[in-house]
Design a protein around this motif. Structure first.
Motif, PDB file in Angstrom:
ATOM      1  N   PRO A 181       0.810  -1.228   0.000  1.00 54.02           N
ATOM      2  CA  PRO A 181       0.000   0.000   0.000  1.00 54.02           C
ATOM      3  C   PRO A 181       0.838   1.270   0.000  1.00 54.02           C
ATOM      4  O   PRO A 181       0.379   2.308  -0.471  1.00 54.02           O
ATOM      5  CB  PRO A 181      -0.810  -0.136   1.288  1.00 54.02           C
ATOM      6  CG  PRO A 181      -0.941  -1.601   1.501  1.00 54.02           C
ATOM      7  CD  PRO A 181       0.355  -2.177   1.023  1.00 54.02           C
ATOM      8  N   LYS A 182       2.073   1.192   0.523  1.00 59.97           N
ATOM      9  CA  LYS A 182       2.904   2.387   0.599  1.00 59.97           C
ATOM     10  C   LYS A 182       3.976   2.435  -0.473  1.00 59.97           C
ATOM     11  O   LYS A 182       4.406   3.506  -0.886  1.00 59.97           O
ATOM     12  CB  LYS A 182       3.571   2.471   1.979  1.00 59.97           C
ATOM     13  CG  LYS A 182       4.411   3.722   2.173  1.00 59.97           C
ATOM     14  CD  LYS A 182       5.064   3.741   3.541  1.00 59.97           C
ATOM     15  CE  LYS A 182       5.953   4.976   3.710  1.00 59.97           C
ATOM     16  NZ  LYS A 182       6.633   5.000   5.011  1.00 59.97           N
ATOM     17  N   HIS A 183       4.451   1.282  -0.961  1.00 57.16           N
ATOM     18  CA  HIS A 183       5.607   1.226  -1.847  1.00 57.16           C
ATOM     19  C   HIS A 183       5.208   0.738  -3.235  1.00 57.16           C
ATOM     20  O   HIS A 183       4.246  -0.007  -3.388  1.00 57.16           O
ATOM     21  CB  HIS A 183       6.671   0.275  -1.271  1.00 57.16           C
ATOM     22  CG  HIS A 183       7.145   0.640   0.093  1.00 57.16           C
ATOM     23  ND1 HIS A 183       6.554   0.140   1.232  1.00 57.16           N
ATOM     24  CD2 HIS A 183       8.138   1.471   0.508  1.00 57.16           C
ATOM     25  CE1 HIS A 183       7.168   0.631   2.292  1.00 57.16           C
ATOM     26  NE2 HIS A 183       8.133   1.441   1.889  1.00 57.16           N
ATOM     27  N   GLY A 184       5.989   1.170  -4.224  1.00 54.20           N
ATOM     28  CA  GLY A 184       5.867   0.626  -5.575  1.00 54.20           C
ATOM     29  C   GLY A 184       4.979   1.405  -6.507  1.00 54.20           C
ATOM     30  O   GLY A 184       4.938   1.092  -7.698  1.00 54.20           O
ATOM     31  N   GLY A 185       4.236   2.368  -6.041  1.00 46.42           N
ATOM     32  CA  GLY A 185       3.372   3.141  -6.919  1.00 46.42           C
ATOM     33  C   GLY A 185       1.942   2.622  -6.920  1.00 46.42           C
ATOM     34  O   GLY A 185       1.696   1.408  -6.881  1.00 46.42           O
ATOM     35  N   ALA A 186       1.007   3.581  -6.985  1.00 48.77           N
ATOM     36  CA  ALA A 186      -0.416   3.227  -6.904  1.00 48.77           C
ATOM     37  C   ALA A 186      -0.867   2.400  -8.106  1.00 48.77           C
ATOM     38  O   ALA A 186      -1.669   1.467  -7.961  1.00 48.77           O
ATOM     39  CB  ALA A 186      -1.249   4.508  -6.792  1.00 48.77           C
ATOM     40  N   GLU A 187      -0.355   2.717  -9.300  1.00 47.11           N
ATOM     41  CA  GLU A 187      -0.810   2.025 -10.504  1.00 47.11           C
ATOM     42  C   GLU A 187      -0.413   0.552 -10.479  1.00 47.11           C
ATOM     43  O   GLU A 187      -1.234  -0.329 -10.746  1.00 47.11           O
ATOM     44  CB  GLU A 187      -0.219   2.707 -11.735  1.00 47.11           C
ATOM     45  CG  GLU A 187      -0.697   2.098 -13.046  1.00 47.11           C
ATOM     46  CD  GLU A 187      -0.141   2.825 -14.258  1.00 47.11           C
ATOM     47  OE1 GLU A 187      -0.237   2.260 -15.361  1.00 47.11           O
ATOM     48  OE2 GLU A 187       0.380   3.958 -14.086  1.00 47.11           O
TER      49      GLU A 187
ATOM     50  N   PHE B 117       0.442  -1.186  -7.817  1.00 45.39           N
ATOM     51  CA  PHE B 117      -0.206  -1.878  -6.702  1.00 45.39           C
ATOM     52  C   PHE B 117      -1.658  -2.198  -7.039  1.00 45.39           C
ATOM     53  O   PHE B 117      -2.175  -3.243  -6.633  1.00 45.39           O
ATOM     54  CB  PHE B 117      -0.140  -1.034  -5.431  1.00 45.39           C
ATOM     55  CG  PHE B 117      -0.734  -1.716  -4.235  1.00 45.39           C
ATOM     56  CD1 PHE B 117      -0.105  -2.817  -3.669  1.00 45.39           C
ATOM     57  CD2 PHE B 117      -1.940  -1.299  -3.692  1.00 45.39           C
ATOM     58  CE1 PHE B 117      -0.658  -3.478  -2.581  1.00 45.39           C
ATOM     59  CE2 PHE B 117      -2.500  -1.942  -2.607  1.00 45.39           C
ATOM     60  CZ  PHE B 117      -1.852  -3.039  -2.046  1.00 45.39           C
ATOM     61  N   ALA B 118      -2.322  -1.314  -7.787  1.00 50.77           N
ATOM     62  CA  ALA B 118      -3.696  -1.597  -8.214  1.00 50.77           C
ATOM     63  C   ALA B 118      -3.736  -2.821  -9.118  1.00 50.77           C
ATOM     64  O   ALA B 118      -4.654  -3.651  -9.025  1.00 50.77           O
ATOM     65  CB  ALA B 118      -4.279  -0.373  -8.935  1.00 50.77           C
ATOM     66  N   GLU B 119      -2.732  -2.950  -9.990  1.00 51.48           N
ATOM     67  CA  GLU B 119      -2.656  -4.134 -10.852  1.00 51.48           C
ATOM     68  C   GLU B 119      -2.440  -5.393 -10.023  1.00 51.48           C
ATOM     69  O   GLU B 119      -2.989  -6.452 -10.330  1.00 51.48           O
ATOM     70  CB  GLU B 119      -1.524  -3.957 -11.859  1.00 51.48           C
ATOM     71  CG  GLU B 119      -1.464  -5.046 -12.918  1.00 51.48           C
ATOM     72  CD  GLU B 119      -0.406  -4.780 -13.971  1.00 51.48           C
ATOM     73  OE1 GLU B 119      -0.202  -5.662 -14.835  1.00 51.48           O
ATOM     74  OE2 GLU B 119       0.204  -3.681 -13.954  1.00 51.48           O
ATOM     75  N   LEU B 120      -1.647  -5.266  -8.960  1.00 54.08           N
ATOM     76  CA  LEU B 120      -1.426  -6.405  -8.071  1.00 54.08           C
ATOM     77  C   LEU B 120      -2.706  -6.770  -7.325  1.00 54.08           C
ATOM     78  O   LEU B 120      -3.048  -7.951  -7.196  1.00 54.08           O
ATOM     79  CB  LEU B 120      -0.307  -6.070  -7.085  1.00 54.08           C
ATOM     80  CG  LEU B 120       0.238  -7.233  -6.244  1.00 54.08           C
ATOM     81  CD1 LEU B 120       1.059  -8.172  -7.115  1.00 54.08           C
ATOM     82  CD2 LEU B 120       1.107  -6.709  -5.100  1.00 54.08           C
ATOM     83  N   GLU B 121      -3.414  -5.768  -6.840  1.00 60.91           N
ATOM     84  CA  GLU B 121      -4.678  -6.017  -6.146  1.00 60.91           C
ATOM     85  C   GLU B 121      -5.691  -6.668  -7.064  1.00 60.91           C
ATOM     86  O   GLU B 121      -6.484  -7.523  -6.628  1.00 60.91           O
ATOM     87  CB  GLU B 121      -5.235  -4.707  -5.577  1.00 60.91           C
ATOM     88  CG  GLU B 121      -4.568  -4.250  -4.290  1.00 60.91           C
ATOM     89  CD  GLU B 121      -5.297  -3.098  -3.659  1.00 60.91           C
ATOM     90  OE1 GLU B 121      -5.544  -3.138  -2.435  1.00 60.91           O
ATOM     91  OE2 GLU B 121      -5.637  -2.143  -4.404  1.00 60.91           O
ATOM     92  N   ALA B 122      -5.706  -6.260  -8.330  1.00 63.02           N
ATOM     93  CA  ALA B 122      -6.640  -6.861  -9.292  1.00 63.02           C
ATOM     94  C   ALA B 122      -6.389  -8.348  -9.457  1.00 63.02           C
ATOM     95  O   ALA B 122      -7.296  -9.112  -9.819  1.00 63.02           O
ATOM     96  CB  ALA B 122      -6.523  -6.154 -10.644  1.00 63.02           C
ATOM     97  N   ALA B 123      -5.139  -8.781  -9.193  1.00 65.40           N
ATOM     98  CA  ALA B 123      -4.809 -10.209  -9.257  1.00 65.40           C
ATOM     99  C   ALA B 123      -5.110 -10.923  -7.943  1.00 65.40           C
ATOM    100  O   ALA B 123      -4.805 -12.108  -7.794  1.00 65.40           O
ATOM    101  CB  ALA B 123      -3.340 -10.383  -9.622  1.00 65.40           C
ATOM    102  N   GLY B 124      -5.676 -10.196  -6.970  1.00 67.86           N
ATOM    103  CA  GLY B 124      -6.052 -10.808  -5.694  1.00 67.86           C
ATOM    104  C   GLY B 124      -4.928 -10.902  -4.694  1.00 67.86           C
ATOM    105  O   GLY B 124      -4.984 -11.720  -3.775  1.00 67.86           O
ATOM    106  N   LEU B 125      -3.877 -10.073  -4.837  1.00 69.16           N
ATOM    107  CA  LEU B 125      -2.729 -10.129  -3.942  1.00 69.16           C
ATOM    108  C   LEU B 125      -2.665  -8.880  -3.069  1.00 69.16           C
ATOM    109  O   LEU B 125      -3.078  -7.791  -3.477  1.00 69.16           O
ATOM    110  CB  LEU B 125      -1.434 -10.255  -4.750  1.00 69.16           C
ATOM    111  CG  LEU B 125      -1.315 -11.501  -5.647  1.00 69.16           C
ATOM    112  CD1 LEU B 125      -0.047 -11.437  -6.460  1.00 69.16           C
ATOM    113  CD2 LEU B 125      -1.364 -12.779  -4.823  1.00 69.16           C
ATOM    114  N   ARG B 126      -2.128  -9.031  -1.855  1.00 68.82           N
ATOM    115  CA  ARG B 126      -1.990  -7.919  -0.921  1.00 68.82           C
ATOM    116  C   ARG B 126      -0.636  -7.232  -1.025  1.00 68.82           C
ATOM    117  O   ARG B 126      -0.477  -6.086  -0.643  1.00 68.82           O
ATOM    118  CB  ARG B 126      -2.162  -8.411   0.524  1.00 68.82           C
ATOM    119  CG  ARG B 126      -3.456  -9.146   0.790  1.00 68.82           C
ATOM    120  CD  ARG B 126      -3.574  -9.470   2.275  1.00 68.82           C
ATOM    121  NE  ARG B 126      -2.387 -10.093   2.819  1.00 68.82           N
ATOM    122  CZ  ARG B 126      -2.123 -11.393   2.775  1.00 68.82           C
ATOM    123  NH1 ARG B 126      -2.988 -12.215   2.182  1.00 68.82           N
ATOM    124  NH2 ARG B 126      -1.034 -11.893   3.323  1.00 68.82           N
TER     125      ARG B 126
END
Length: 841
Positions: free
Chosen positions: A324-330, A332-341
């Motif tokens: 949530p804090k590192h790596g950039g919002a875009e 991280f959103a792609e990671l969340e879309a894959a179901g990962l935290r």
């Protein structure tokens, strides 16, 4: 309940649990009622003490279990004694809110985690304060007071574990709850010790308030030592994990379980739910995509991390932490879309080249756990060693594949073809015969001479393609020599085999354009069937080879093996008798071909480093008989030992005669495995070395790669004995067989000679050049000398120099020469003759 609904339910229940915990703490404040006094100084001191001690984490590992606790229990004991229950709960609530709220703002970890931690701290404090109020404390010096305060801390730990278990159940399941309670007694050791320290401080403060100065000094010293100890322990732990991981990688490479073991251990080190290695397909290398997950017993090809993120890491060559804090919002959103935290991705490198990606996803512990920047540093360090190991394993796998396959056509090599034939002969099917066809490509030498070797290679690839297109289903096809292919299949009868051979030959024939020139391809086809004409693979191959030679003169180019073809063996019988007379009368000749250093200009002289002794037989009737013909005859008729000693004696005599300033000319002699199997051979070598006064290190025995590997158990005693004497061993025709340098490390090998087909093809075939380069690299790693055979052009010399090949041999320097012409050649190269050290005993 479906998986998505279950996850949604667990998230709701986690929030409900947080609310219950927070409500319990607030309820405690309500039950204790509003305060009657406001001891501001004491409240400020205790809030500060709770806040500071909350961050003083002490960690210890015992019996494989990690114990961690903070030092808030020390001021808690003092607060329970001096403050009213309401202020105990209020100060602890305020300190916890400040501490966890600060982490929320700094790390942006979400509201749930700091709220739950604040609530569970307040709820446990409320229960402990209620317990102390009910038990009625006595004097600070009373053991009963001590027992009540310590038991209050234990009770607070029980309440905290109960609420924590509820949260763990909804986030990680029953397994986490069972683990939490199974380690409860061990984890309570720290709080109990802290409570005892708090009681000691309480007694000191009750005696005199000035003891607070001493207590402060002790706390400061303890905090400093504790932090230093924890930092040192963390460093040692990281180093130990890296050392264990590196050893695991080394062991796994040797046991061929690198990726399996590596990914499982990587998950454990980083407490990740999954670990993945991804290496895209490149050239002849196939793709590797393997994942080790907590819930899977083995490896799977299911990669939880999106390909796009992995490709970005490979393109940038930089590792990335996604949270949530590192790596950039875009991203991280792609990671969340894959179901990962959360996830960490780092590139795999081989030198400057990035060839893959290593990643871990979702830290164990549910929504409350995330990867940290220090974890990314550890993963990058691990990836450095993994990258080299994975690349080396791919290289070794490729070399193993190349050893069993022809690099030009991709077909199985001679060794693999023999194995396949033997496997086929071991299975008998009623009503079927095992048919073996050998294809000898016509006019290949003419194509090489007229159009170059690259054109010849293209023609061979075309022949292989046509054979595969015309072959019956379930056929085995291999390339067993430069212009010979073999096909093995099952057919209904011998007659069907002959018809199939004619059809296959017709399918091969026809024009083929190469380099703008039309070339007519054709082949002679020999046929043999089992069980009619052969009992084992060697015999079958020998007979189909004889049939193929006869097919060259057949009207239709096809020849079925029959007993009449054995008449050719009459020549062999005659040659066997003539060879015995030639050996007895000294009619065999030994010619010498020089070995030269490639790092010196050949024309300038001084490049000669030795010679190879090669036997020649000028037959009075047949002319020069090729060694490939008469050496097998010598082996089968028991004359090989005498032949070898004749060549060795002449080679050592000439070595002493052509001695330079540094001693006798280094000499190489070819050996057969049958000779090495003779237990008395090393003694005869020692006698000849002494007779001619040649040091053992000036003699090198060459044995072909296939013979070294296939005969290893039988040959090892003789090879070890020769090695102890100081004689050197060279592996001839390396690359044409099926071994690897790692395999040959078990033998006392000091030199390998790269097969001339790869050396001659370097200028026109990138694959041949790559194989030469790979062999040179591995040989350098294993400290083995390399000689390149078959050098015929200046361009090849320059390429070998670029690859740092130290020595070479071939027609470019000189053909094998008789002794007198070789001596003249040596003089022409500026060879400085020394005192010939010839001693006869």
């Amino acid at each position: 309940m479906t998986g998505e609904r279950r996850e949604a339910f667990d998230r709701v229940m986690a929030r409900v649990t947080t609310g219950v915990v927070m409500g319990t703490g607030v309820l405690g404040l309500v039950l204790f009622g509003p305060p009657e006094t406001y001891p501001v100084t004491q409240l400020v001191l205790f809030v500060a003490a709770f806040f500071l001690c909350q961050g003083l984490l002490v960690q210890h590992h015992a019996r494989g279990v990690g114990i961690s606790f903070n030092l808030t229990d020390i001021p808690m004991v003092i607060a329970l004694f001096y403050l009213p229950p309401f202020w105990v709960v209020a100060t602890k609530f305020l300190a916890a809110g400040l501490f966890f709220g600060r982490r929320y703002i700094r790390e942006d970890i979400g509201l749930l985690k700091p709220t739950f931690n604040t609530g569970i701290t307040t709820a446990g404090t409320a229960v402990a304060a209620l317990y102390v109020q009910y038990m009625h404390l006595g004097a600070a010096s009373s053991p009963r007071t001590w027992l009540i305060l310590v038991s209050a801390i234990v009770l607070m730990g029980v309440v905290t574990t109960v609420f924590m278990s509820a949260m763990l159940y909804f986030l990680s399941g029953w397994a986490a709850v069972v683990k939490a309670w199974s380690g409860f007694l061990l984890t309570m050791v720290g709080p109990v010790l802290a409570a005892c320290v708090g009681v000691v401080f309480l007694v000191l403060l009750d005696a005199t308030v000035w003891s607070g100065v001493l207590i402060g000094l002790i706390v400061v010293a303890f905090v400093y030592l504790a932090r230093s100890y924890m930092a040192l322990r963390r460093q040692r732990q990281v180093l130990r994990e890296l050392n264990d991981f590196t050893q695991l990688v080394v062991d796994s490479v040797s046991s061929k379980r690198l990726i399996d073991a590596m990914l499982g251990r990587l998950r454990d080190i980083l407490s990740a739910e999954s670990a993945t290695v991804w290496v895209p397909a490149s050239g002849r290398y196939s793709q590797i995509r393997l994942t080790s997950a907590v819930d899977d017993a083995g490896l799977t090809d299911l990669d939880p991390i999106p390909d796009n993120l992995q490709r970005q890491v490979m393109e940038s060559g930089t590792g990335v932490l996604l949270s949530p804090k590192h790596g950039g919002a875009e991203r991280f959103a792609e990671l969340e879309a894959a179901g990962l935290r959360g996830a960490m991705l780092v590139p795999l490198r081989s030198g400057e080249e990035v060839y893959g990606c290593l990643s871990v996803a979702d830290r164990i512990g549910g929504e409350l756990s995330h990867f940290l920047p220090i974890d990314l540093q550890l993963l990058e360090t691990i990836a450095a060693s993994v990258g080299i190991a994975v690349q080396n394993e791919r290289l070794l796998d490729q070399l193993r594949y190349d050893a069993y396959h022809d690099p030009l056509t991709g077909l199985p090599s001679r060794r693999r073809s023999l194995q396949a034939l033997q496997e086929a002969l071991s299975i008998t099917v009623p009503g079927e015969v095992v048919a073996v066809f050998m294809f000898d490509v016509d006019s290949l030498h003419e194509i090489n001479d007229a159009l170059g070797h690259e054109a010849g290679d293209t023609a061979l690839r075309e022949v292989a393609r046509r054979i595969k297109e015309q072959a019956p289903a379930a056929s085995f096809i291999g390339r067993i020599d430069s212009d010979e292919f073999i096909l093995q299949t099952r057919l209904a009868s011998t007659e069907a085999a002959v018809e199939t051979a004619r059809r296959l030959r017709a399918g091969i024939q026809g024009p083929f354009e190469v380099g703008g020139v039309s070339v007519n391809l054709s082949a002679a086809v020999g046929v043999v069937t089992h069980p009619d004409f052969a009992a084992d693979a060697d015999e079958l191959l020998k007979r189909v080879d004889g049939a193929t030679r006869q097919a060259k003169t057949a009207a239709d180019g096809v020849q079925l093996y029959h007993a009449g073809l054995e008449s050719e063996s009459l020549r062999r019988i005659g040659l066997a008798a003539d060879l015995r007379r030639a050996l007895d009368r000294g009619r065999l000749e030994v010619h010498f071909q020089p070995k030269v250093r490639l790092d010196r200009d050949f024309d300038a002289g001084g490049a000669v480093i030795g010679a190879e002794a090669l036997v020649r037989w000028p037959h009075p009737t047949y002319g020069t008989v090729a060694p490939e013909e008469f050496i097998p005859i010598a082996a089968s008729t028991g004359q090989l030992g005498q032949l070898t000693e004749t060549v060795l004696d002449e080679a050592l005599r000439r070595s002493a005669e052509w001695a330079g300033d540094d001693g006798p000319l280094p000499m190489s002699v070819n050996l057969s495995p049958r000779t090495l199997a003779d237990a008395g051979f090393p003694d005869r070598v020692a006698a000849l070395l002494e007779e001619h006064g040649v040091p053992p290190e000036r003699l090198t025995f060459e044995i072909t790669e296939d013979d070294v590997v296939s005969g290893e158990p039988r040959l090892t005693p003789a090879l070890d004995r020769l090695h102890e004497m100081g004689v050197r061993l060279s592996v001839d025709d390396f690359g044409a067989g099926y071994s690897s340098l790692a395999y040959l490390r078990r033998l006392p090998v000091q030199e390998i000679k790269i097969d001339l087909r790869f050396v001659q093809g370097m200028a026109t075939d990138d694959d041949d050049k790559a194989i030469v380069e790979a062999v040179l690299g591995l040989a350098k790693h294993f400290a083995i000398d390399v000689v390149a055979e078959g050098i015929e052009s200046h361009q090849t010399v320059e390429q070998l120099r670029e690859l740092h090949c130290a020595a070479g041999q071939g027609y470019y320097f000189s053909r094998p020469l008789p002794p007198d012409r070789f001596a003249a050649w040596l003089d022409g190269q500026g060879w400085t003759r020394g005192q010939a050290r010839l001693r006869v005993v």
